[in-house]
Scaffold this motif. Structure first.
Motif, PDB file in Angstrom:
ATOM      1  N   ASN A  92      49.780  15.487  77.734  1.00 18.59           N
ATOM      2  CA  ASN A  92      50.079  14.059  77.805  1.00 18.59           C
ATOM      3  C   ASN A  92      49.557  13.541  79.141  1.00 18.59           C
ATOM      4  O   ASN A  92      48.766  14.220  79.790  1.00 18.59           O
ATOM      5  N   ASP A  93      49.974  12.367  79.542  1.00 16.46           N
ATOM      6  CA  ASP A  93      49.449  11.789  80.782  1.00 16.46           C
ATOM      7  C   ASP A  93      50.001  12.451  82.039  1.00 16.46           C
ATOM      8  O   ASP A  93      49.618  12.072  83.156  1.00 16.46           O
ATOM      9  N   LYS A  94      50.869  13.448  81.861  1.00 19.19           N
ATOM     10  CA  LYS A  94      51.470  14.123  83.014  1.00 19.19           C
ATOM     11  C   LYS A  94      51.215  15.622  83.035  1.00 19.19           C
ATOM     12  O   LYS A  94      51.538  16.276  84.023  1.00 19.19           O
ATOM     13  N   ASP A 120      58.652  13.859  70.554  1.00 23.65           N
ATOM     14  CA  ASP A 120      59.039  13.044  71.715  1.00 23.65           C
ATOM     15  C   ASP A 120      58.647  11.587  71.521  1.00 23.65           C
ATOM     16  O   ASP A 120      59.395  10.676  71.880  1.00 23.65           O
ATOM     17  N   GLN A 121      57.458  11.360  70.951  1.00 22.52           N
ATOM     18  CA  GLN A 121      57.015   9.990  70.705  1.00 22.52           C
ATOM     19  C   GLN A 121      57.880   9.302  69.651  1.00 22.52           C
ATOM     20  O   GLN A 121      58.147   8.101  69.742  1.00 22.52           O
ATOM     21  N   CYS A 122      58.328  10.068  68.656  1.00 18.06           N
ATOM     22  CA  CYS A 122      59.172   9.484  67.611  1.00 18.06           C
ATOM     23  C   CYS A 122      60.522   9.039  68.171  1.00 18.06           C
ATOM     24  O   CYS A 122      61.133   8.106  67.652  1.00 18.06           O
ATOM     25  N   CYS A 123      60.998   9.691  69.208  1.00 14.96           N
ATOM     26  CA  CYS A 123      62.257   9.263  69.822  1.00 14.96           C
ATOM     27  C   CYS A 123      62.133   7.875  70.443  1.00 14.96           C
ATOM     28  O   CYS A 123      63.093   7.104  70.462  1.00 14.96           O
ATOM     29  N   ASN A 124      60.941   7.560  70.991  1.00 10.34           N
ATOM     30  CA  ASN A 124      60.661   6.229  71.533  1.00 10.34           C
ATOM     31  C   ASN A 124      61.731   5.789  72.530  1.00 10.34           C
ATOM     32  O   ASN A 124      62.218   4.666  72.502  1.00 10.34           O
ATOM     33  N   ASP A 125      62.099   6.726  73.417  1.00 12.40           N
ATOM     34  CA  ASP A 125      63.125   6.422  74.409  1.00 12.40           C
ATOM     35  C   ASP A 125      62.549   6.206  75.801  1.00 12.40           C
ATOM     36  O   ASP A 125      63.293   6.096  76.779  1.00 12.40           O
ATOM     37  N   GLY A 126      61.205   6.185  75.887  1.00  9.40           N
ATOM     38  CA  GLY A 126      60.580   5.964  77.172  1.00  9.40           C
ATOM     39  C   GLY A 126      60.548   7.178  78.074  1.00  9.40           C
ATOM     40  O   GLY A 126      60.095   7.088  79.217  1.00  9.40           O
ATOM     41  N   VAL A 127      61.005   8.319  77.605  1.00  6.81           N
ATOM     42  CA  VAL A 127      61.030   9.550  78.393  1.00  6.81           C
ATOM     43  C   VAL A 127      59.942  10.475  77.867  1.00  6.81           C
ATOM     44  O   VAL A 127      59.864  10.737  76.664  1.00  6.81           O
ATOM     45  N   ILE A 128      59.089  10.942  78.760  1.00  2.48           N
ATOM     46  CA  ILE A 128      58.046  11.876  78.370  1.00  2.48           C
ATOM     47  C   ILE A 128      58.250  13.196  79.100  1.00  2.48           C
ATOM     48  O   ILE A 128      58.857  13.242  80.171  1.00  2.48           O
ATOM     49  N   PRO A 131      55.758  18.396  83.618  1.00  2.00           N
ATOM     50  CA  PRO A 131      55.174  19.753  83.649  1.00  2.00           C
ATOM     51  C   PRO A 131      56.194  20.853  83.899  1.00  2.00           C
ATOM     52  O   PRO A 131      56.097  21.937  83.320  1.00  2.00           O
ATOM     53  N   LYS A 132      57.178  20.615  84.748  1.00  3.56           N
ATOM     54  CA  LYS A 132      58.180  21.647  85.003  1.00  3.56           C
ATOM     55  C   LYS A 132      59.007  21.926  83.763  1.00  3.56           C
ATOM     56  O   LYS A 132      59.348  23.085  83.458  1.00  3.56           O
ATOM     57  N   ALA A 133      59.327  20.873  83.007  1.00  2.29           N
ATOM     58  CA  ALA A 133      60.069  21.052  81.755  1.00  2.29           C
ATOM     59  C   ALA A 133      59.221  21.812  80.739  1.00  2.29           C
ATOM     60  O   ALA A 133      59.736  22.653  79.996  1.00  2.29           O
ATOM     61  N   GLY A 159      50.174  22.681  84.690  1.00  3.76           N
ATOM     62  CA  GLY A 159      50.046  21.834  85.872  1.00  3.76           C
ATOM     63  C   GLY A 159      50.246  20.380  85.516  1.00  3.76           C
ATOM     64  O   GLY A 159      50.113  19.983  84.356  1.00  3.76           O
ATOM     65  N   GLY A 160      50.569  19.582  86.517  1.00  8.16           N
ATOM     66  CA  GLY A 160      50.724  18.155  86.284  1.00  8.16           C
ATOM     67  C   GLY A 160      51.499  17.510  87.415  1.00  8.16           C
ATOM     68  O   GLY A 160      51.672  18.081  88.499  1.00  8.16           O
ATOM     69  N   ILE A 161      51.982  16.304  87.150  1.00  5.76           N
ATOM     70  CA  ILE A 161      52.763  15.552  88.126  1.00  5.76           C
ATOM     71  C   ILE A 161      54.033  15.041  87.454  1.00  5.76           C
ATOM     72  O   ILE A 161      54.056  14.809  86.243  1.00  5.76           O
TER      73      ILE A 161
END
Length: 265
Positions: A92-94, A120-128, A131-133, A159-161
């Motif tokens: 994803n973007d992170k 995650d997208q289907c939840c549509n809760d704004g939380v993505i 990387p640590k998760a 990796g990510g942010i």
């Protein structure tokens, strides 16, 4: 008088003493995980070795993000069979991941991750997912497969942010063991690239993007020279606050003139 002929006996199919009642499944038979079900008249044969394999993955953290690099070769035993395969993926973007080991198992875990991203997208809760998760989730998945004696023969670099644009870089192996650091590697890169990066690390600060890029370039050259399961073509994933994408393929700047001085073979 009320007719109770159709009433279910109280506590029918109830639990054994000390156990819990299964309200959802009822009388449904327990299903084994899909990879444990019998495949044919002679049962299921679990993999005991990797067949089509990818070699090293190298990740370096810099002050604004992470770089993850891997060559494009997937070998069939000693045969350089597939020479244009990307082993670094944008989740994803992170998040970026890079996989080495059995490429079929890399494809399998990538499909599972893609399905998780859809959920995650289907939840549509704004939380993505961060990387640590993702790295923590991979430790649970890979340890679970290892515990069922049916491991995925892979090493994964994650990796990510995060939401505060803080870089994360970690590695998870086929047994679910994990660690994070400013440089992580799999395969021969653990022996050839890690010392090269660690001796260049400034003591009082992180790498800059230019320093990390140069180290990736130099490390991929060393790996091509020294690792018989590598190719001169490689891709690099970059994840920072401004960009999260896969770049390349790039080509190693080869120079074999030193081969004339090699003797004794």
């Amino acid at each position: 008088m009320m007719n109770n002929s159709f009433a279910q006996p109280m506590w029918q199919n109830g639990p054994a003493p000390g156990q819990f009642y299964n309200f959802i499944a009822g009388n449904a038979p327990a299903q084994l995980p899909r990879e444990l079900t019998t495949a044919g008249p002679y049962g299921t044969k679990h993999s005991t070795a990797a067949i089509t394999t990818g070699s090293s993955v190298l990740g370096i953290k810099f002050d604004g993000g992470v770089l993850v690099a891997a060559d494009t070769l997937v070998s069939y035993g000693s045969l350089a069979r597939y020479q244009d395969i990307d082993r670094v993926f944008k989740i994803n973007d992170k998040i970026l991941i890079g996989g080495s080991g059995d490429f079929a198992d890399i494809q399998s875990i990538k499909r599972n991750i893609d399905q998780k991203m859809i959920e995650d997208q289907c939840c549509n809760d704004g939380v993505i997912m961060k990387p640590k998760a993702m790295a923590t989730w991979l430790t649970r998945v890979l340890y679970n497969r290892r515990s069922r004696m049916n491991p995925l023969y892979i090493d994964v670099v994650v990796g990510g942010i995060d939401e505060n644009n803080v870089p994360f870089l970690g590695s998870v192996d086929l047994r679910g063991r994990a660690y994070d650091d400013y440089v992580v590697a799999t395969g021969f890169a653990r022996h050839l690239a890690l010392p090269l990066v660690r001796e260049r690390k400034p003591k009082d600060r992180d790498f800059t993007f230019e320093e990390a890029s140069n180290l990736i370039r130099e490390s991929m050259k060393v790996l091509y020279y020294r690792d018989t399961r590598s190719m001169p073509r490689y891709t690099v994933g970059i994840c920072s606050a401004a960009d999260c994408s896969i770049k390349g393929p790039f080509k190693v700047e080869e120079n074999w003139t030193f081969a004339e001085t090699v003797e004794g073979y």
